[in-house]
Enzyme design. Structure first.
Site, mmCIF file in Angstrom:
data_model
loop_
_atom_site.group_PDB
_atom_site.id
_atom_site.type_symbol
_atom_site.label_atom_id
_atom_site.label_comp_id
_atom_site.label_asym_id
_atom_site.label_seq_id
_atom_site.Cartn_x
_atom_site.Cartn_y
_atom_site.Cartn_z
ATOM 1 N N CYS A 82 -27.234 14.295 9.937
ATOM 2 C CA CYS A 82 -26.344 15.581 10.313
ATOM 3 C C CYS A 82 -26.224 15.842 11.589
ATOM 4 O O CYS A 82 -25.189 15.556 12.363
ATOM 5 C CB CYS A 82 -26.684 16.824 9.390
ATOM 6 S SG CYS A 82 -26.609 16.628 7.663
ATOM 7 N N HIS A 138 -24.296 21.247 12.791
ATOM 8 C CA HIS A 138 -25.378 21.248 11.778
ATOM 9 C C HIS A 138 -25.964 22.619 11.514
ATOM 10 O O HIS A 138 -26.333 23.045 10.291
ATOM 11 C CB HIS A 138 -26.546 20.235 12.172
ATOM 12 C CG HIS A 138 -27.673 20.255 11.277
ATOM 13 N ND1 HIS A 138 -27.670 19.882 9.987
ATOM 14 C CD2 HIS A 138 -29.043 20.800 11.297
ATOM 15 C CE1 HIS A 138 -28.885 20.141 9.431
ATOM 16 N NE2 HIS A 138 -29.600 20.673 10.188
HETATM 17 CA CA LIG Z 1 -25.000 15.233 6.610
#
Ligand SMILES: [Ca+2]
Ligand SMILES: [Ca+2]
Length: 502
Positions: A82, A138
């Site tokens: 991510c 994120h």
């Molecule tokens: Ca992800």
């Protein structure tokens, strides 16, 4: 005049920002730049209708978006995780340039990127009003002042929403991580966080001021684990072996030991555990169910665009931040340089995008920044590492000068050309797969002298800049010292003789 000549003739108009899908160009409000609806789907691999990664995947709304636009069939992330993937595409820089490979740090903590103009900030600088909801970055970006600097308007954050009182599956290895859970349980779709995120975005679309263009970022959390689904979505998928992906039992025998170092010790269970605990089919169905649920939320956004009359002047771009293994190569999860981990949906639709195209040229998520800048006629930037995909959005067969490159920590890179995948690990070990004859990447050809020239051709694309982890790097960070042959995974040394963790 053929279409290409026509496009060249009106190139000035294109650069000026009023982009049209040919005949539709005149319909736009004079002088108004196209809006952007930017849709992220967390951990969404290629198991969606337009990519055909899973023959049973049901995504009717992604299908209809693909009919309206151009689908990149060979689009890859810059990092299979991510934070580094999202940081890369929002900054327009490779992880090998920023040194952001792990789940930390947040890039603004690094002095060199504190003032970096992100994709939405570049749009804001050109008169756009910017909106965000759900998971785009994120983690949290900081307090109110920091939030206001990143986006003008903030909607509900990302997350799971309704969840059972306790985990649905048996305790998972490596600490029984709370996110490692999936399965069917009754709840209301409306109580899922992704539903609320979509509702907020729908409301914004319905109330957009007509005199200012918008950049609306909507980030869905599913099918990231925990994959909870109601029976309605779960039952879309057969409760038998036909739902499972093909796996080769000895598939890892010809992959280098170093390939394990990239996902050495993680909460995501290995295939062995999934089978022993009768969870493989359950996870696969849960993941697919969540994919279909998110697809329905995307459908609500597309409906809202059409109902508001904004569809003809809004560029939609939909992407997944990285893929996900569901048994392939003996693992579940991400953190690999193979196709299932790097290949993601990347679909553009709207003004300036030719409808119904399927492009096989390599593409990178990094390319979204320069592509959107060009499509909307914003000032070009000379500090972006991606390449605009506008040539392919006009003609899917347009040439592309380089392959797609994915990096997972310093020194580990995957290079995906139209036909091949080449992987090089930090210790020098290599893999080569021929996608024409081996789409599952089952046979590593790197040691076969017949393919020496293919290897050579791909090695030259390894990133020239390949920096060590940035200060504050943590979580899923791997370092390697070639002089001592010492690999360190999340702070702990891996020895050549250590057994591969189960
Ligand atoms: Ca992800
Ligand atoms: Ca193999």
């Amino acid at each position: 005049m053929d279409r290409r000549t026509f496009l060249r003739c009106i190139g000035v108009t294109f650069a000026g920002g009023v982009l049209g899908q040919f005949a539709q160009a005149q319909d736009h409000r004079a002088g108004q730049r196209a809006n952007v609806l930017f849709i992220a789907i967390d951990d969404q691999n290629d198991w969606v209708g337009p990519l055909g990664g899973h023959p049973l995947a049901k995504t009717p709304n992604l299908d209809r978006l693909a009919v309206r636009g151009t689908t990149f069939l060979n689009a890859h992330v810059q990092s299979p995780l991510c934070n580094p993937s999202r940081t890369s595409l929002m900054l327009g820089l490779r992880p090998t340039t920023t040194g952001i490979y792990g789940l930390s740090p947040w890039f603004r903590r690094l002095p060199q990127w504190q003032d970096r103009v992100t994709l939405p900030q570049h749009f804001k600088a050109h008169g756009y009003r910017t909106f965000t909801t759900g998971k785009i970055y994120h983690g949290g970006v900081g307090g109110p002042q920091q939030r206001a600097a990143e986006f003008d308007v903030w909607g509900p954050p990302g997350g799971v929403g309704a969840r059972p009182e306790k985990k649905l599956i048996p305790p998972t290895p490596m600490g029984n991580h709370p996110l490692m859970d999936w399965g069917v349980f009754p709840h209301r779709d409306e109580d899922k966080q992704d539903y609320k995120v979509a509702s907020w975005a729908v409301e914004q679309i319905g109330n957009m001021p007509k005199d200012q263009p918008f950049f609306l970022a909507t980030g869905f959390f599913l099918p990231h684990v925990p994959c909870y689904a109601t029976p309605k979505w779960f039952d879309l998928y057969p409760d038998d072996e036909s739902v499972l992906p093909a796996v080769k039992e000895d598939d890892r025998d010809d992959t280098p030991r170093f390939s394990w170092y990239l996902h050495w010790r993680l909460p995501e269970p290995r295939l062995k555990w999934m089978r022993e605990n009768n969870q493989w089919r359950n996870l696969v169905r849960s993941y697919l169910a969540c994919t279909s649920f998110v697809d329905a939320q995307v459908g609500r956004l597309l409906d809202a665009l059409e109902e508001s009359g904004l569809a003809d002047n809004t560029i939609v771009v939909l992407w997944g931040d990285h893929g996900y293994h569901l048994g392939e190569k003996d693992i579940t999860g991400k953190n690999t340089l193979w196709e299932r981990s790097t290949r993601v949906p990347l679909i553009f639709a709207g003004p300036g995008v030719r409808a119904g195209q399927r492009c096989t040229r390599p593409a990178e998520l990094l390319d979204m920044y320069p592509t959107l800048v060009e499509l909307c006629g914003l000032a070009e930037r000379d500090d972006l590492e991606g390449i605009s995909l506008v040539p392919q959005l006009r003609d899917a067969t347009a040439a592309r000068q380089r392959p797609a490159i994915t990096s997972h920590n310093q020194g580990n890179h995957g290079v995906r050309s139209e036909r091949w995948r080449y992987i090089r690990y930090a210790d020098g070990s290599e893999e080569l797969y021929d996608h024409q004859n081996d789409p599952q990447e089952w046979t590593n050809l790197a040691g076969d002298p017949e393919f020496a020239s293919v290897l050579e051709e791909h090695r030259r694309w390894l990133p020239e800049i390949d920096v060590p982890p940035a200060s504050g790097s943590a979580h899923r960070v791997l370092t390697y010292d070639g002089a001592t042959d010492e690999a360190v995974w999340e702070g702990t040394r891996i020895r050549r003789s250590d057994p591969i963790p189960e």
